[in-house]
Scaffold this motif. Structure first.
Motif, PDB file in Angstrom:
ATOM      1  N   VAL A 164      12.359  -2.763  -1.245  1.00 35.23           N
ATOM      2  CA  VAL A 164      11.122  -2.468  -1.971  1.00 35.23           C
ATOM      3  C   VAL A 164      10.378  -1.322  -1.289  1.00 35.23           C
ATOM      4  O   VAL A 164       9.821  -0.442  -1.956  1.00 35.23           O
ATOM      5  CB  VAL A 164      10.225  -3.726  -2.054  1.00 35.23           C
ATOM      6  CG1 VAL A 164       8.907  -3.399  -2.755  1.00 35.23           C
ATOM      7  CG2 VAL A 164      10.946  -4.839  -2.815  1.00 35.23           C
ATOM      8  N   GLN A 165      10.359  -1.309   0.039  1.00 32.83           N
ATOM      9  CA  GLN A 165       9.730  -0.210   0.789  1.00 32.83           C
ATOM     10  C   GLN A 165      10.425   1.101   0.470  1.00 32.83           C
ATOM     11  O   GLN A 165       9.761   2.140   0.281  1.00 32.83           O
ATOM     12  CB  GLN A 165       9.804  -0.504   2.283  1.00 32.83           C
ATOM     13  CG  GLN A 165       9.188   0.581   3.170  1.00 32.83           C
ATOM     14  CD  GLN A 165       7.688   0.652   3.045  1.00 32.83           C
ATOM     15  OE1 GLN A 165       7.012  -0.369   3.039  1.00 32.83           O
ATOM     16  NE2 GLN A 165       7.161   1.869   2.921  1.00 32.83           N
ATOM     17  N   ARG A 166      11.742   1.084   0.399  1.00 35.98           N
ATOM     18  CA  ARG A 166      12.500   2.294   0.083  1.00 35.98           C
ATOM     19  C   ARG A 166      12.170   2.777  -1.320  1.00 35.98           C
ATOM     20  O   ARG A 166      12.018   3.991  -1.556  1.00 35.98           O
ATOM     21  CB  ARG A 166      13.995   2.021   0.220  1.00 35.98           C
ATOM     22  CG  ARG A 166      14.853   3.268   0.023  1.00 35.98           C
ATOM     23  CD  ARG A 166      16.329   2.962   0.180  1.00 35.98           C
ATOM     24  NE  ARG A 166      16.630   2.504   1.531  1.00 35.98           N
ATOM     25  CZ  ARG A 166      17.055   1.285   1.836  1.00 35.98           C
ATOM     26  NH1 ARG A 166      17.237   0.389   0.870  1.00 35.98           N
ATOM     27  NH2 ARG A 166      17.300   0.945   3.073  1.00 35.98           N
TER      28      ARG A 166
ATOM     29  N   ARG B 102       1.584   0.852  -8.057  1.00 34.97           N
ATOM     30  CA  ARG B 102       0.657  -0.194  -7.632  1.00 34.97           C
ATOM     31  C   ARG B 102       1.390  -1.519  -7.437  1.00 34.97           C
ATOM     32  O   ARG B 102       1.116  -2.268  -6.492  1.00 34.97           O
ATOM     33  CB  ARG B 102      -0.457  -0.363  -8.663  1.00 34.97           C
ATOM     34  CG  ARG B 102      -1.532  -1.369  -8.259  1.00 34.97           C
ATOM     35  CD  ARG B 102      -2.669  -1.341  -9.260  1.00 34.97           C
ATOM     36  NE  ARG B 102      -2.208  -1.682 -10.588  1.00 34.97           N
ATOM     37  CZ  ARG B 102      -2.834  -1.329 -11.721  1.00 34.97           C
ATOM     38  NH1 ARG B 102      -3.945  -0.609 -11.664  1.00 34.97           N
ATOM     39  NH2 ARG B 102      -2.352  -1.694 -12.890  1.00 34.97           N
ATOM     40  N   ALA B 103       2.348  -1.829  -8.310  1.00 35.70           N
ATOM     41  CA  ALA B 103       3.128  -3.057  -8.178  1.00 35.70           C
ATOM     42  C   ALA B 103       3.976  -3.026  -6.914  1.00 35.70           C
ATOM     43  O   ALA B 103       4.081  -4.037  -6.195  1.00 35.70           O
ATOM     44  CB  ALA B 103       4.024  -3.249  -9.407  1.00 35.70           C
ATOM     45  N   LEU B 104       4.568  -1.862  -6.617  1.00 32.02           N
ATOM     46  CA  LEU B 104       5.382  -1.746  -5.410  1.00 32.02           C
ATOM     47  C   LEU B 104       4.529  -1.893  -4.151  1.00 32.02           C
ATOM     48  O   LEU B 104       4.940  -2.558  -3.188  1.00 32.02           O
ATOM     49  CB  LEU B 104       6.102  -0.395  -5.396  1.00 32.02           C
ATOM     50  CG  LEU B 104       7.255  -0.212  -6.382  1.00 32.02           C
ATOM     51  CD1 LEU B 104       7.840   1.196  -6.247  1.00 32.02           C
ATOM     52  CD2 LEU B 104       8.342  -1.253  -6.164  1.00 32.02           C
ATOM     53  N   VAL B 105       3.348  -1.278  -4.153  1.00 31.36           N
ATOM     54  CA  VAL B 105       2.457  -1.399  -3.001  1.00 31.36           C
ATOM     55  C   VAL B 105       2.086  -2.865  -2.767  1.00 31.36           C
ATOM     56  O   VAL B 105       2.083  -3.358  -1.627  1.00 31.36           O
ATOM     57  CB  VAL B 105       1.185  -0.552  -3.221  1.00 31.36           C
ATOM     58  CG1 VAL B 105       0.137  -0.876  -2.151  1.00 31.36           C
ATOM     59  CG2 VAL B 105       1.517   0.935  -3.179  1.00 31.36           C
TER      60      VAL B 105
ATOM     61  N   LEU C 225      14.735 -12.103   2.777  1.00 25.96           N
ATOM     62  CA  LEU C 225      13.385 -11.566   2.712  1.00 25.96           C
ATOM     63  C   LEU C 225      13.306 -10.202   3.388  1.00 25.96           C
ATOM     64  O   LEU C 225      12.739  -9.247   2.838  1.00 25.96           O
ATOM     65  CB  LEU C 225      12.415 -12.538   3.384  1.00 25.96           C
ATOM     66  CG  LEU C 225      10.965 -12.057   3.534  1.00 25.96           C
ATOM     67  CD1 LEU C 225      10.285 -12.009   2.184  1.00 25.96           C
ATOM     68  CD2 LEU C 225      10.199 -12.974   4.489  1.00 25.96           C
ATOM     69  N   VAL C 226      13.864 -10.099   4.591  1.00 26.63           N
ATOM     70  CA  VAL C 226      13.832  -8.834   5.330  1.00 26.63           C
ATOM     71  C   VAL C 226      14.569  -7.743   4.559  1.00 26.63           C
ATOM     72  O   VAL C 226      14.103  -6.598   4.465  1.00 26.63           O
ATOM     73  CB  VAL C 226      14.437  -9.017   6.735  1.00 26.63           C
ATOM     74  CG1 VAL C 226      14.563  -7.675   7.455  1.00 26.63           C
ATOM     75  CG2 VAL C 226      13.602  -9.980   7.562  1.00 26.63           C
ATOM     76  N   GLY C 227      15.712  -8.101   3.989  1.00 22.49           N
ATOM     77  CA  GLY C 227      16.459  -7.126   3.200  1.00 22.49           C
ATOM     78  C   GLY C 227      15.683  -6.672   1.977  1.00 22.49           C
ATOM     79  O   GLY C 227      15.681  -5.482   1.626  1.00 22.49           O
TER      80      GLY C 227
END
Length: 367
Positions: free
Chosen positions: A345-347, A264-267, A338-340
């Motif tokens: 985080v998405q990974r 949930r935190a990652l989402v 930010l993009v990195g």
């Protein structure tokens, strides 16, 4: 052979900064009253005298340095006055340069007394223990007290209230004076500063800053040393998230929470970063109230959540409503960071989803 004994007494670095701020402000106020005009100045002077908001902004301006705030360009405050809030460890750098210029023969600091309390008693005892053979020292012939000590304009009391709160400004003061506590290591370190210095994110950013400073020093010639601003204190306070601090934040988030809380935190983090990337010019996506209950429950107050937010480039700021916010300032360095961070985080989220799917598949075959 005559032996030279060089000693001094050192006060708590943060206490000195608060007192120094009072002195700077007192002199400015007295000067304005005598001249019958407002001398103006950097951003912090727009706040009312003797308020906590004014001190918070002063610290923010001070961290920003001359390039961003103009605090050192305050025309009617000379270097002698603004130096009241400079770190004490800076004098050690000057002493070393004097010693180097004299071929290493100049006297060095023998010892220091880590307190200014009860000096009439403590300093004579300190001298007798540190400098054998010195003639007996009874007490000080003269004692000087700054006019600002009475705190008639409430500058000092306001600064002490902010420090006592132990919020973002208090943590920033700890970082500003980290070298003082490191160099004068007999000084007791306040508990809030201990928590800052043992934080892995602080250690990572400090090492990055020191590494950059060493590179700058190697590029210098003729003894022209880089200014303190080159050490990027603002980056150490927050907003300089490196890959190592992001990885550490993700690891802490994973190890400190159950699977549901972690995902949930990652989402939440993925949505936050994606909104900023998709709407880079909209400020509302770059400012988050820390006390927001929904955000706090999903990410902000989750163990490792704050570390993750700061590692992506956010800093903590106190706004006009006296509330603390996570703020991402739009700078040239912030965008690639930010993009990195969004990709990392998405990974992490995708890896966690795949791991859960694999476990579910395994459990279907092995009840």
């Amino acid at each position: 052979t005559i032996q030279t004994c060089v000693v001094t007494a050192v006060r708590d670095p943060v206490d000195r900064f608060l007192s120094g701020y009072n002195e700077v402000e007192y002199r400015r106020e007295v000067r304005d009253r005598q001249s019958g005009s407002n001398s103006g100045g950097p951003p912090y002077t727009r706040w009312e005298n003797g308020t906590t908001d004014r001190f918070k902004q002063f610290v923010t301006d001070f961290i920003g340095g001359p390039q961003s705030s103009g605090i050192y360009q305050f025309k009617r405050l000379g270097i002698q006055e603004i130096a009241h809030v400079f770190s004490m460890s800076g004098v050690l750098w000057g002493l070393k340069r004097i010693n180097d210029c004299n071929g290493g023969t100049a006297p060095k600091l023998t010892a220091y007394l880590p307190s200014l309390h009860n000096l009439d008693t403590e300093f004579p005892n300190f001298l007798s223990e540190t400098c054998p053979g010195l003639h007996h020292f009874d007490s000080f012939d003269k004692k000087f007290v700054h006019d600002s000590q009475s705190d008639v304009f409430n500058f000092h009391s306001a600064a002490k209230r902010v420090w006592k709160n132990q919020g973002a400004i208090s943590r920033a003061l700890c970082i500003i004076h980290s070298m003082d506590y490191a160099c004068f290591d007999s000084l007791p370190v306040p508990s809030v500063c201990q928590s800052v210095y043992t934080d892995q994110q602080f250690r990572d950013k400090l090492m990055d800053a020191l590494s950059a400073r060493r590179k700058n020093m190697l590029a210098c010639s003729g003894g022209n040393y880089p200014s303190a601003n080159n050490m990027s204190i603002a980056g150490v306070v927050g907003g300089g998230g490196s890959a190592s601090s992001l990885a550490a934040a993700l690891a802490k988030l994973r190890s400190s929470n159950d699977g549901t809380t972690y995902q949930r935190a990652l989402v939440t983090a993925v949505r936050l970063l994606a909104n900023i990337v998709s709407h880079p010019m909209e400020e509302k996506y770059r400012i988050i109230k820390i006390s927001n209950p929904n955000f706090a429950r999903r990410l902000g107050s989750v163990p490792g959540g704050s570390d993750l937010i700061l590692a992506t480039g956010f800093i903590i700021q106190t706004k006009d409503d006296n509330e603390e916010y996570y703020v991402l300032n739009p700078t040239a360095d912030a965008w690639p960071r930010l993009v990195g961070a969004q990709k990392e985080v998405q990974r992490a989220l995708e890896d966690d989803i795949r791991s859960n799917e694999h476990n579910m598949h395994t459990n279907e075959h092995y009840p």
